[in-house]
Design a protein around this motif. Structure first.
Motif, PDB file in Angstrom:
ATOM      1  N   LEU A 108       0.839  -1.207   0.000  1.00  0.00           N
ATOM      2  CA  LEU A 108       0.000   0.000   0.000  1.00  0.00           C
ATOM      3  C   LEU A 108       0.872   1.255   0.000  1.00  0.00           C
ATOM      4  CD1 LEU A 108      -2.886   1.147   0.182  1.00  0.00           C
ATOM      5  CD2 LEU A 108      -2.639   1.115   2.673  1.00  0.00           C
ATOM      6  N   GLN A 109       1.963   1.239   0.736  1.00  0.00           N
ATOM      7  CA  GLN A 109       2.866   2.393   0.767  1.00  0.00           C
ATOM      8  C   GLN A 109       3.523   2.606  -0.592  1.00  0.00           C
ATOM      9  OE1 GLN A 109       3.611   4.657   3.540  1.00  0.00           O
ATOM     10  NE2 GLN A 109       4.218   5.639   1.640  1.00  0.00           N
ATOM     11  N   ILE A 110       3.882   1.536  -1.258  1.00  0.00           N
ATOM     12  CA  ILE A 110       4.460   1.655  -2.599  1.00  0.00           C
ATOM     13  C   ILE A 110       3.450   2.263  -3.555  1.00  0.00           C
ATOM     14  CG2 ILE A 110       5.253   0.297  -4.588  1.00  0.00           C
ATOM     15  CD1 ILE A 110       6.548  -1.629  -2.612  1.00  0.00           C
ATOM     16  N   SER A 111       2.205   1.868  -3.440  1.00  0.00           N
ATOM     17  CA  SER A 111       1.159   2.432  -4.300  1.00  0.00           C
ATOM     18  C   SER A 111       0.983   3.926  -4.036  1.00  0.00           C
ATOM     19  CB  SER A 111      -0.156   1.682  -4.055  1.00  0.00           C
ATOM     20  OG  SER A 111      -1.151   2.112  -4.949  1.00  0.00           O
ATOM     21  N   ASP A 112       1.137   4.343  -2.800  1.00  0.00           N
ATOM     22  CA  ASP A 112       1.051   5.777  -2.475  1.00  0.00           C
ATOM     23  C   ASP A 112       2.197   6.547  -3.124  1.00  0.00           C
ATOM     24  OD1 ASP A 112      -0.026   8.068  -0.902  1.00  0.00           O
ATOM     25  OD2 ASP A 112       1.903   7.903   0.135  1.00  0.00           O
ATOM     26  N   TYR A 113       3.382   5.983  -3.114  1.00  0.00           N
ATOM     27  CA  TYR A 113       4.517   6.636  -3.779  1.00  0.00           C
ATOM     28  C   TYR A 113       4.301   6.707  -5.292  1.00  0.00           C
ATOM     29  CZ  TYR A 113       7.176   6.339   0.589  1.00  0.00           C
ATOM     30  OH  TYR A 113       7.611   6.502   1.882  1.00  0.00           O
ATOM     31  N   ASP A 114       3.614   5.717  -5.849  1.00  0.00           N
ATOM     32  CA  ASP A 114       3.308   5.768  -7.283  1.00  0.00           C
ATOM     33  C   ASP A 114       2.439   6.981  -7.613  1.00  0.00           C
ATOM     34  OD1 ASP A 114       4.745   3.504  -7.901  1.00  0.00           O
ATOM     35  OD2 ASP A 114       3.040   2.141  -7.692  1.00  0.00           O
ATOM     36  N   ILE A 115       1.498   7.288  -6.746  1.00  0.00           N
ATOM     37  CA  ILE A 115       0.645   8.467  -6.964  1.00  0.00           C
ATOM     38  C   ILE A 115       1.487   9.738  -6.949  1.00  0.00           C
ATOM     39  CG2 ILE A 115      -1.207   9.866  -5.976  1.00  0.00           C
ATOM     40  CD1 ILE A 115      -2.492   7.320  -4.955  1.00  0.00           C
ATOM     41  N   LYS A 116       2.353   9.851  -5.983  1.00  0.00           N
ATOM     42  CA  LYS A 116       3.171  11.064  -5.859  1.00  0.00           C
ATOM     43  C   LYS A 116       4.164  11.185  -7.013  1.00  0.00           C
ATOM     44  CE  LYS A 116       2.640  11.181  -0.849  1.00  0.00           C
ATOM     45  NZ  LYS A 116       3.272  11.020   0.471  1.00  0.00           N
ATOM     46  N   THR A 117       4.669  10.059  -7.470  1.00  0.00           N
ATOM     47  CA  THR A 117       5.564  10.095  -8.628  1.00  0.00           C
ATOM     48  C   THR A 117       4.819  10.530  -9.885  1.00  0.00           C
ATOM     49  OG1 THR A 117       6.891   8.305  -7.658  1.00  0.00           O
ATOM     50  CG2 THR A 117       7.187   8.740  -9.989  1.00  0.00           C
ATOM     51  N   SER A 118       3.581  10.077 -10.014  1.00  0.00           N
ATOM     52  CA  SER A 118       2.775  10.482 -11.175  1.00  0.00           C
ATOM     53  C   SER A 118       2.466  11.971 -11.134  1.00  0.00           C
ATOM     54  CB  SER A 118       1.475   9.667 -11.210  1.00  0.00           C
ATOM     55  OG  SER A 118       1.740   8.292 -11.358  1.00  0.00           O
ATOM     56  N   LYS A 119       2.241  12.527  -9.955  1.00  0.00           N
ATOM     57  CA  LYS A 119       1.978  13.967  -9.833  1.00  0.00           C
ATOM     58  C   LYS A 119       3.189  14.789 -10.264  1.00  0.00           C
ATOM     59  CE  LYS A 119      -1.454  13.834  -6.083  1.00  0.00           C
ATOM     60  NZ  LYS A 119      -1.730  14.201  -4.669  1.00  0.00           N
ATOM     61  N   ALA A 120       4.371  14.249 -10.051  1.00  0.00           N
ATOM     62  CA  ALA A 120       5.590  14.985 -10.405  1.00  0.00           C
ATOM     63  C   ALA A 120       5.680  15.235 -11.904  1.00  0.00           C
ATOM     64  CB  ALA A 120       6.816  14.218  -9.916  1.00  0.00           C
ATOM     65  N   LEU A 121       5.031  14.397 -12.710  1.00  0.00           N
ATOM     66  CA  LEU A 121       5.073  14.585 -14.164  1.00  0.00           C
ATOM     67  C   LEU A 121       4.335  15.841 -14.604  1.00  0.00           C
ATOM     68  CD1 LEU A 121       4.451  10.881 -15.285  1.00  0.00           C
ATOM     69  CD2 LEU A 121       6.637  12.091 -15.170  1.00  0.00           C
ATOM     70  N   LEU A 122       3.494  16.378 -13.737  1.00  0.00           N
ATOM     71  CA  LEU A 122       2.738  17.583 -14.083  1.00  0.00           C
ATOM     72  C   LEU A 122       3.512  18.862 -13.760  1.00  0.00           C
ATOM     73  CD1 LEU A 122      -0.728  16.470 -12.635  1.00  0.00           C
ATOM     74  CD2 LEU A 122       0.114  16.230 -14.986  1.00  0.00           C
ATOM     75  N   LEU A 123       4.668  18.746 -13.129  1.00  0.00           N
ATOM     76  CA  LEU A 123       5.461  19.906 -12.722  1.00  0.00           C
ATOM     77  C   LEU A 123       6.680  20.052 -13.631  1.00  0.00           C
ATOM     78  CD1 LEU A 123       5.324  19.400  -8.851  1.00  0.00           C
ATOM     79  CD2 LEU A 123       3.920  20.942 -10.240  1.00  0.00           C
ATOM     80  N   PRO A 124       7.277  21.284 -13.654  1.00  0.00           N
ATOM     81  CA  PRO A 124       8.435  21.512 -14.531  1.00  0.00           C
ATOM     82  C   PRO A 124       9.698  20.847 -14.019  1.00  0.00           C
ATOM     83  CG  PRO A 124       7.992  23.460 -13.210  1.00  0.00           C
ATOM     84  CD  PRO A 124       6.856  22.511 -12.939  1.00  0.00           C
ATOM     85  N   ASN A 125      10.663  20.722 -14.909  1.00  0.00           N
ATOM     86  CA  ASN A 125      11.990  20.209 -14.578  1.00  0.00           C
ATOM     87  C   ASN A 125      13.016  21.312 -14.757  1.00  0.00           C
ATOM     88  OD1 ASN A 125      10.911  17.719 -14.144  1.00  0.00           O
ATOM     89  ND2 ASN A 125      11.645  16.810 -16.055  1.00  0.00           N
ATOM     90  N   ILE A 126      13.932  21.403 -13.821  1.00  0.00           N
ATOM     91  CA  ILE A 126      15.027  22.372 -13.904  1.00  0.00           C
ATOM     92  C   ILE A 126      16.332  21.589 -13.869  1.00  0.00           C
ATOM     93  CG2 ILE A 126      16.178  24.332 -12.818  1.00  0.00           C
ATOM     94  CD1 ILE A 126      13.514  25.110 -11.601  1.00  0.00           C
ATOM     95  N   GLY A 127      17.156  21.843 -14.877  1.00  0.00           N
ATOM     96  CA  GLY A 127      18.420  21.131 -14.954  1.00  0.00           C
ATOM     97  C   GLY A 127      19.593  22.067 -15.119  1.00  0.00           C
ATOM     98  N   LEU A 128      20.731  21.691 -14.636  1.00  0.00           N
ATOM     99  CA  LEU A 128      21.977  22.429 -14.780  1.00  0.00           C
ATOM    100  C   LEU A 128      22.913  21.611 -15.656  1.00  0.00           C
ATOM    101  CD1 LEU A 128      22.569  23.561 -11.078  1.00  0.00           C
ATOM    102  CD2 LEU A 128      21.505  24.876 -12.932  1.00  0.00           C
TER     103      LEU A 128
END
Length: 457
Positions: free
Chosen positions: A280-300
Motif C-alpha cells: 500500500l505504501q508503494i502504491s502511495d509513492y506511485d501516486i506522488k511520482t505520477s503527480k511529479a510529471l505535471l510539474l516543470p523540470n530544472i536542470g543544470l
C-alpha cells in the motif's frame, strides 16, 4: 522331529528377514539431527531460500544511491582525425610581377591532424519531486523484498518442521510396532512349548505365528515409511538423499497463555499484514511520482572542450597549429504543459490502484483474523485430543497388563489377549499422531502470529 525342524526353519526365516531389514535401515551411521541443526542446514542450503536472498540483494542494489537519480551524470568524449592530401594549384597562365607566367604549385602528402577532447556535466536540480518519491519507492520495495524473503523462510521452516515431526512420529510408531512384535514372538514361543507338552492345540501356535507375520509386516512398512520421510527431509535440506540420521522425538508444547500474548501483537508481526502495508505504501509513492510529471523540470549543465588542429602549409599560407578551449555553463527549464493526457491518465490509474491496494489490505486483515481463529481452535482442539489419548493409552496399558496376567494363567484366550494387544498398539499410535498434530498446529499458529522464527523449535 519334523515339527521341531519346521519351527527352526520358521525362526531362521524370521531372523534372516529382520536382520536384512535392520542392516538395510542402518547401512549408514545414524547421527542425531536436532531441529535447530535442521533449520541451520535449511537456511544454508535450501534453493528457495537462496533465491529469496538473491532477490533481496537485487532490491537492495536498486535502492542504493547509485540508482536514485540524485547523482549527476558526467560524460567524457575524445576524438582524433588524420587527413593526407595531395594538391596542385594551377594559375591558368596568370603572370607574376615580372610578367612571367606563374608556375603551378604542387603539394604532396599534406597532413592535417585534429584532436578534440571534452567533458560534460548534467544535473537535474528539480523534477517535481518525482526523483524523491521514486527513491522512497525503491527503499520500500527493498523492505518488501525482505518481507518476501522472510515469508519464504517461514513457509520453508513450517514445511521442514512438518516433515521432521512426521519422521519423529514414524520413529515412535516403529518402536511401538517392534515392541508389539517382541511380545508376539514370546507368545509364539510360549505357545510352542505348551503345544509340545500337550497343554494347547496346534491352533494356538498358528494364531501366534499369524500375529507375528502381521506385526512383521507393520514393522517393515513403517521402516520403509521412515526411509521415505528421511529422503523428503534431505531434499528440503539440499543434501545427499541417502544421508541417514536420527531425530529428536521430544515434544514440548507452548503454554497457551504465552501463545495468547503472541497473538496480541499479530498486527505488528504477521507477515501477510506487513506485506500488504508495504504494498500500500508503494502504491502511495506511485501516486506522488505520477503527480511529479505535471510539474516543470530544472536542470543544470556544464561542459569544457579542448581542440587542436595541425594544418599543413598551402599554396598561399604557411603551416599552422590552432589550439582552443571552451567552457560552457547553462540552466534549462522544461515543462510539459500538455503531453496528450498521458500524465493525467497515469495519475488517475495510480489512484485507482491505491484504492485496490486498500481493499486488498482490508481483505488480508479479515483473512488473517479468520486464519488465526481457525488455527487457535485447531490448536486447542488438538491439545484436548492429545490429553484424551494420553489417558486412553494409560487405560489400554492397564487393560493389557491385566489381560497378559490372566493369559499366562490360562484365564483368557489368545484371541482376547491379541485384542488387548491390538487395542494398546492402536492407542499408542493414535497418541503419537495426536501429539505431533498438536505440535504442528502450534507451529502453524505461531507462524500466523509472526513468531515462528523467534522461538526455540
Amino acid at each position: 522331529m519334523i515339527m521341531k525342524m519346521n519351527k527352526q526353519l520358521y525362526s531362521l526365516g524370521l531372523v534372516m528377514c529382520f536382520a536384512f531389514a535392520k542392516a538395510y535401515s542402518q547401512q549408514f551411521t545414524e547421527t542425531l539431527l536436532s531441529r535447530e541443526q535442521a533449520v541451520e542446514l535449511m537456511l544454508e542450503n535450501n534453493y528457495g531460500i537462496k533465491i529469496a536472498k538473491n532477490t533481496t540483494e537485487i532490491a537492495e542494489n536498486n535502492a542504493g544511491i547509485l540508482n536514485s537519480g540524485y547523482l549527476p551524470s558526467l560524460q567524457g568524449t575524445a576524438s582524433a582525425s588524420y587527413d593526407d592530401t595531395d594538391s596542385t594549384t594551377d594559375f591558368d597562365g596568370a603572370l607574376d610581377a615580372s610578367g612571367v607566367p606563374r608556375t603551378n604549385i604542387e603539394i604532396n602528402d599534406a597532413e592535417t591532424r585534429q584532436y578534440n577532447a571534452g567533458i560534460a556535466l548534467n544535473y537535474t536540480l528539480f523534477d517535481g519531486l518525482g526523483r524523491l518519491y521514486n527513491y522512497k519507492r525503491l527503499k520500500e520495495q527493498y523492505s518488501l523484498s525482505k518481507l518476501d524473503a522472510r515469508a519464504t523462510v517461514e513457509n520453508t521452516t513450517l514445511q521442514l518442521m512438518s516433515v521432521y515431526l512426521e519422521i519423529s512420529r514414524i520413529t515412535e510408531n516403529l518402536r511401538v510396532f517392534e515392541q508389539t512384535l517382541e511380545i508376539s514372538k514370546k507368545r509364539e514361543e510360549r505357545a510352542q512349548y505348551q503345544f509340545e507338552y500337550g497343554q494347547v492345540n496346534k491352533l494356538e501356535v498358528l494364531n501366534a505365528r499369524v500375529d507375528i507375520n502381521t506385526d512383521s509386516v507393520n514393522v517393515l512398512n513403517t521402516r520403509q515409511q521412515l526411509r521415505n520421510s528421511k529422503r523428503d527431509l534431505n531434499l528440503l535440506l539440499n543434501r545427499d538423499l541417502t544421508s541417514d540420521f536420527k531425530v529428536d522425538t521430544t515434544i514440548v508444547l507452548q503454554n497457551l497463555l504465552k501463545v495468547d500474548s503472541y497473538l496480541e501483537k499479530v498486527s505488528e508481526n504477521n507477515i501477510r499484514l506487513l506485506q500488504s502495508a508495504s504494498t500500500l505504501q508503494i502504491s502511495d509513492y506511485d501516486i506522488k511520482t505520477s503527480k511529479a510529471l505535471l510539474l516543470p523540470n530544472i536542470g543544470l549543465s556544464g561542459s569544457y572542450g579542448w581542440n587542436q588542429t595541425d594544418s599543413p602549409s598551402s599554396a598561399f599560407f604557411p603551416a599552422t597549429t590552432r589550439t582552443s578551449g571552451s567552457l560552457r555553463v547553462g540552466a534549462t527549464l522544461t515543462w510539459d504543459i500538455f503531453d496528450g493526457g498521458r500524465s493525467i491518465t497515469g495519475l488517475r490509474n495510480a489512484k485507482i490502484a491505491f484504492k485496490n491496494e486498500e481493499f486488498f489490505k482490508k481483505q488480508v486483515e479479515q483473512e488473517v483474523g479468520r486464519d488465526i481463529a481457525n488455527a487457535k481452535g485447531n490448536y486447542t482442539n488438538a491439545l484436548a485430543i492429545y490429553r484424551m489419548q494420553q489417558q486412553n493409552v494409560l487405560t489400554n496399558n492397564s487393560n493389557f497388563e491385566r489381560t497378559e496376567e490372566q493369559f499366562k494363567l490360562g484365564q483368557v484366550s489368545s484371541i482376547e489377549f491379541r485384542q488387548a494387544q491390538v487395542n494398546l498398539l492402536n492407542a499408542k499410535t493414535i497418541e503419537n499422531l495426536a501429539k505431533y498434530d498438536a505440535k504442528l498446529a502450534e507451529y502453524q499458529l505461531l507462524q500466523l502470529a509472526g513468531q515462528l522464527l523467534n522461538i526455540p523449535l
